[in-house]
Design a protein around this motif. Sequence first.
Motif, PDB file in Angstrom:
ATOM      1  N   PHE A 144       0.805  -1.225   0.000  1.00 53.18           N
ATOM      2  CA  PHE A 144       0.000   0.000   0.000  1.00 53.18           C
ATOM      3  C   PHE A 144       0.837   1.273   0.000  1.00 53.18           C
ATOM      4  O   PHE A 144       0.301   2.367  -0.152  1.00 53.18           O
ATOM      5  CB  PHE A 144      -0.968   0.022   1.191  1.00 53.18           C
ATOM      6  N   ASN A 145       2.152   1.166   0.144  1.00 54.65           N
ATOM      7  CA  ASN A 145       3.006   2.342   0.251  1.00 54.65           C
ATOM      8  C   ASN A 145       3.322   2.895  -1.143  1.00 54.65           C
ATOM      9  O   ASN A 145       4.458   2.880  -1.608  1.00 54.65           O
ATOM     10  CB  ASN A 145       4.282   1.994   1.025  1.00 54.65           C
ATOM     11  N   ASP A 146       2.297   3.406  -1.800  1.00 58.16           N
ATOM     12  CA  ASP A 146       2.421   3.865  -3.190  1.00 58.16           C
ATOM     13  C   ASP A 146       3.424   4.999  -3.369  1.00 58.16           C
ATOM     14  O   ASP A 146       4.153   5.029  -4.351  1.00 58.16           O
ATOM     15  CB  ASP A 146       1.057   4.303  -3.730  1.00 58.16           C
ATOM     16  N   THR A 147       3.455   5.931  -2.424  1.00 54.65           N
ATOM     17  CA  THR A 147       4.382   7.067  -2.544  1.00 54.65           C
ATOM     18  C   THR A 147       5.822   6.571  -2.585  1.00 54.65           C
ATOM     19  O   THR A 147       6.600   6.955  -3.470  1.00 54.65           O
ATOM     20  CB  THR A 147       4.183   8.054  -1.374  1.00 54.65           C
ATOM     21  N   ALA A 148       6.183   5.720  -1.637  1.00 57.29           N
ATOM     22  CA  ALA A 148       7.549   5.188  -1.609  1.00 57.29           C
ATOM     23  C   ALA A 148       7.819   4.312  -2.825  1.00 57.29           C
ATOM     24  O   ALA A 148       8.900   4.381  -3.414  1.00 57.29           O
ATOM     25  CB  ALA A 148       7.778   4.393  -0.325  1.00 57.29           C
ATOM     26  N   ARG A 149       6.852   3.523  -3.233  1.00 56.57           N
ATOM     27  CA  ARG A 149       7.069   2.620  -4.354  1.00 56.57           C
ATOM     28  C   ARG A 149       7.330   3.368  -5.664  1.00 56.57           C
ATOM     29  O   ARG A 149       8.072   2.881  -6.518  1.00 56.57           O
ATOM     30  CB  ARG A 149       5.891   1.655  -4.491  1.00 56.57           C
ATOM     31  N   ARG A 150       6.762   4.549  -5.817  1.00 57.26           N
ATOM     32  CA  ARG A 150       7.060   5.333  -7.022  1.00 57.26           C
ATOM     33  C   ARG A 150       8.547   5.694  -7.068  1.00 57.26           C
ATOM     34  O   ARG A 150       9.176   5.631  -8.126  1.00 57.26           O
ATOM     35  CB  ARG A 150       6.184   6.593  -7.078  1.00 57.26           C
ATOM     36  N   LEU A 151       9.108   6.052  -5.922  1.00 54.15           N
ATOM     37  CA  LEU A 151      10.546   6.315  -5.857  1.00 54.15           C
ATOM     38  C   LEU A 151      11.332   5.026  -6.078  1.00 54.15           C
ATOM     39  O   LEU A 151      12.255   4.984  -6.897  1.00 54.15           O
ATOM     40  CB  LEU A 151      10.924   6.925  -4.502  1.00 54.15           C
ATOM     41  N   TYR A 152      10.974   3.979  -5.374  1.00 57.78           N
ATOM     42  CA  TYR A 152      11.720   2.718  -5.472  1.00 57.78           C
ATOM     43  C   TYR A 152      11.738   2.184  -6.903  1.00 57.78           C
ATOM     44  O   TYR A 152      12.756   1.657  -7.360  1.00 57.78           O
ATOM     45  CB  TYR A 152      11.115   1.664  -4.545  1.00 57.78           C
ATOM     46  N   ASP A 153      10.624   2.316  -7.597  1.00 55.94           N
ATOM     47  CA  ASP A 153      10.559   1.834  -8.980  1.00 55.94           C
ATOM     48  C   ASP A 153      11.495   2.598  -9.904  1.00 55.94           C
ATOM     49  O   ASP A 153      11.888   2.091 -10.954  1.00 55.94           O
ATOM     50  CB  ASP A 153       9.125   1.918  -9.513  1.00 55.94           C
TER      51      ASP A 153
END
Length: 149
Positions: free
Chosen positions: A126-135
């Motif tokens: 659910f951590n979409d904000t962080a996942r955008r960076l991680y991706d």
Amino acid sequence: MTSTVSIRPISDGDQTLWAPLWAAYLAFYETSRDQAQFDLTFARLVDPARADMFGWLAMRDQQAIGLVHVIVHPHCWQDAPVTYLQDLYADPSVRGSGVGRKLIETVYDDADAAGRPNVYWTTQTFNDTARRLYDRIASATDFMKYSRS
């Protein structure tokens, strides 16, 4: 004029800067720890005799605005140890400004300098904000995390 963000190792006198960030990180994941665990974790992070657990603070204008913790451990599949990025947090007021990226790049630089080729971490789906960076700065794997109940 915008202030510069600097990244520096967590040091002995930083507990009052570090603790509110770690508490906010834990709250984001809907958990908390007692004061004894805060004290133990901080002591581990700043113990110069420990090469396996440490971290950095992101600072702006004498204020701590982010943190990252790492654990270094051996790996059965390779000679060199690996870096586990356990905790990453940027204050909500600075999200999207590059603080998280700077913290991760600090971990990458440390791992490279120490000859640890692998850096990995987990996050909740659910951590979409962080996942955008991680991706943008890492590759997602097909592995799922399992944990003893």
